[in-house]
Design an enzyme around this catalytic site. Structure first.
Site, PDB file in Angstrom:
ATOM      1  N   PRO A  20       0.831  -1.219   0.000  1.00 17.22           N
ATOM      2  CA  PRO A  20       0.000   0.000   0.000  1.00 17.22           C
ATOM      3  C   PRO A  20       0.856   1.256   0.000  1.00 17.22           C
ATOM      4  CG  PRO A  20      -0.045  -1.083   2.148  1.00 17.22           C
ATOM      5  CD  PRO A  20       0.642  -2.022   1.213  1.00 17.22           C
ATOM      6  N   LEU A  21       0.548   2.169  -0.908  1.00 20.61           N
ATOM      7  CA  LEU A  21       1.329   3.385  -1.082  1.00 20.61           C
ATOM      8  C   LEU A  21       0.404   4.590  -0.896  1.00 20.61           C
ATOM      9  CD1 LEU A  21       3.260   2.272  -4.291  1.00 20.61           C
ATOM     10  CD2 LEU A  21       4.105   2.224  -1.942  1.00 20.61           C
ATOM     11  N   THR A  22       0.585   5.335   0.172  1.00 13.62           N
ATOM     12  CA  THR A  22      -0.253   6.490   0.448  1.00 13.62           C
ATOM     13  C   THR A  22       0.017   7.586  -0.573  1.00 13.62           C
ATOM     14  OG1 THR A  22      -0.188   5.931   2.797  1.00 13.62           O
ATOM     15  CG2 THR A  22      -0.930   8.144   2.216  1.00 13.62           C
ATOM     16  N   GLN A  82      -6.085  -1.056   3.740  1.00 12.36           N
ATOM     17  CA  GLN A  82      -5.256  -0.740   4.901  1.00 12.36           C
ATOM     18  C   GLN A  82      -5.947   0.324   5.748  1.00 12.36           C
ATOM     19  OE1 GLN A  82      -1.477   1.671   4.855  1.00 12.36           O
ATOM     20  NE2 GLN A  82      -0.545  -0.331   5.201  1.00 12.36           N
ATOM     21  N   CYS A 135       3.304   4.085   9.735  1.00 11.58           N
ATOM     22  CA  CYS A 135       3.275   5.458   9.217  1.00 11.58           C
ATOM     23  C   CYS A 135       4.011   6.391  10.175  1.00 11.58           C
ATOM     24  CB  CYS A 135       1.830   5.924   9.040  1.00 11.58           C
ATOM     25  SG  CYS A 135       1.696   7.575   8.347  1.00 11.58           S
ATOM     26  N   LYS A 164       1.311  -4.157   9.165  1.00 14.31           N
ATOM     27  CA  LYS A 164       2.520  -3.561   8.607  1.00 14.31           C
ATOM     28  C   LYS A 164       3.212  -2.756   9.695  1.00 14.31           C
ATOM     29  CE  LYS A 164       4.219  -0.221   5.219  1.00 14.31           C
ATOM     30  NZ  LYS A 164       3.853   0.748   4.156  1.00 14.31           N
TER      31      LYS A 164
END
Length: 343
Positions: free
Chosen positions: A187-189, A241, A272, A311
Site C-alpha cells: 500500500p502506497l499512500t 489498509q 506510518c 505492517k
C-alpha cells in the site's frame, strides 16, 4: 432553469460546443471499450460519439456485453452514508468485544477479591444456613417451575444450530491468505490509487492493497475516504489498509468493512511516521503502546471473516530495533501476516 438570467451555466448545447476547446483526438477509449461514453457532449473526444442534434451515440451490442458487470466495486451508497452520519449502523460484534474488554479492565485484582471475601458485609452463618435449606429456601416445586413449569417457556436444547450471526468462525475456519510466490504491491499512500494499481496489474502484480484509510473518516461516511477502498474487477486478490489509534474505532471500522465491501484481507498500518498520525497515537506510535496494539489486533480479528495483516517498522527510535520482539506477539494476537519496513 428556475435561476433565470442569474444562472451561470449554458443551456444551449450548440453555444456550449462553440465555446468548448477542440477535441484531443478522433476516438474515445470509453466508447470503443464499453459502447457508450458517460460524459456525452462534455467529453474531449466527443466527436467520436456525437450524432445528429448533438445526441450521444450508443453501440448497443457492445454496451449489452457490459450490462450487469461491476467494473469498480466497494462504493459508498447513499443509504449507508446516511446510516453512518446519523449513527444508526449497528456494530453488534464490535460492541460485544468492547464490553468484554471493559469488563476485563474493570475486573478487581486478586488481592481485592481476597479482601472482598472477608468483608464486613459477608453473609452471616444464619443466612448461609437458610440458603442451603432453611426456612427461606425455595421449595422443590418452585425450583421445578423455574426450570420449565407452567407459564414458563421451555428453551429447546436439541436440534441443529443455524444462527450464523451467533456462530463465530474459528481461526482455522477463516479464509486463508495464500500469497506464497506472488508479487505483492504494498500500500502506497497518495500514490497507490485505483488507476496506478491497474497499471501495476498489467505489469505482473498479483496482490494489491489500497491506500491508507483513516478509520474515523470511514465511520463518518466521508466519500473521499471511501474512494480509497474501491476495487477494480481485475484485482483478484485485494486488501485495504486501515489507520487508527484506539480499539473501539478500529474494531467498529473492521466490522463495517466486513459487512459492506468485498475484500480478501485487511491490513493495519503500524508503520506510518507522519507527525499528524504519530502524535495521535497511530501509525508507528502503536509499536510503543503494546496494550492498545494488542487490543486493536484482537478486536479486529474477532469481527473479521477474512485474514488480518499488520505492517510495522523495524523500530521507532534510531538504531533501536524492536520488530523482532513484537512479531511473535502479533502472531499470538491473531494476525495472519506481518510485513516489516525499514526506517
Amino acid at each position: 432553469c428556475h435561476f433565470g438570467p442569474r444562472c451561470r451555466f449554458l443551456h444551449d448545447v450548440s453555444e456550449y460546443l462553440a465555446a468548448k476547446p477542440p477535441d484531443l483526438g478522433q476516438r474515445c477509449v470509453l466508447f470503443d471499450t464499453f459502447g457508450r461514453c458517460p460524459y456525452g457532449v462534455t467529453c474531449r473526444f466527443g466527436q467520436a460519439h456525437l450524432g445528429d442534434g448533438h445526441q450521444n451515440l450508443v453501440n448497443v451490442p457492445l454496451a449489452q456485453q457490459w450490462e450487469g458487470k461491476l467494473l469498480v466495486r466497494n462504493g459508498l451508497s447513499k443509504e449507508l452514508q446516511q446510516q453512518l452520519r446519523k449513527r444508526k449502523f449497528g456494530f453488534q460484534k464490535a460492541e460485544e468485544f468492547l464490553r468484554g474488554l471493559h469488563r476485563a479492565e474493570g475486573a478487581p485484582k486478586p488481592d481485592a477479591l481476597q479482601n472482598s471475601q472477608v468483608a464486613e458485609d459477608a453473609p452471616k452463618p444464619e443466612a448461609l444456613k437458610n440458603s442451603q435449606g432453611g426456612e427461606g429456601a425455595p421449595k422443590p416445586e418452585t425450583l421445578q417451575n423455574s426450570q420449565g413449569g407452567e407459564g414458563v417457556p421451555s428453551i429447546p436444547t436439541l436440534g441443529p444450530l443455524t444462527d450464523e450471526d451467533v456462530t463465530k468462525l474459528r481461526p482455522c475456519e477463516k479464509k486463508k491468505l495464500e500469497i506464497q510466490g506472488k508479487l505483492y504491491l504494498a500500500p502506497l499512500t497518495t500514490c497507490g490509487n485505483l488507476p496506478f494499481r491497474r497499471i501495476c496489474k498489467r505489469f505482473g502484480a498479483d496482490v494489491t492493497c489500497g491506500e491508507m484509510a483513516v478509520c474515523t473518516n470511514l465511520l463518518q461516511g466521508q466519500s473521499s475516504e471511501w474512494a480509497l477502498l474501491k476495487r477494480h474487477h481485475t484485482e483478484d486478490i485485494f486488501g485495504v489498509q486501515l489507520e487508527g489509534a484506539f480499539p473501539d474505532t478500529m474494531t467498529k471500522c473492521a466490522e463495517l468493512l466486513n459487512r459492506t465491501i468485498e475484500v480478501d484481507f485487511v491490513d493495519i498500518n503500524v508503520g506510518c511516521p507522519i507527525d499528524l498520525v504519530y502524535k495521535k497515537g497511530g501509525g508507528c506510535a502503536l509499536m510503543t503502546r503494546s496494550n492498545k496494539f494488542e487490543q486493536i489486533v484482537r478486536g479486529m480479528n474477532s469481527v473479521l471473516d477474512v485474514p488480518l495483516t499488520v505492517k510495522i517498522r523495524t523500530g521507532v527510535q534510531e538504531k533501536v530495533n524492536v520488530a523482532h520482539k513484537i512479531i511473535p506477539r502479533i502472531r499470538e494476537w491473531g494476525a495472519s501476516m506481518v510485513t516489516v519496513r525499514g526506517r
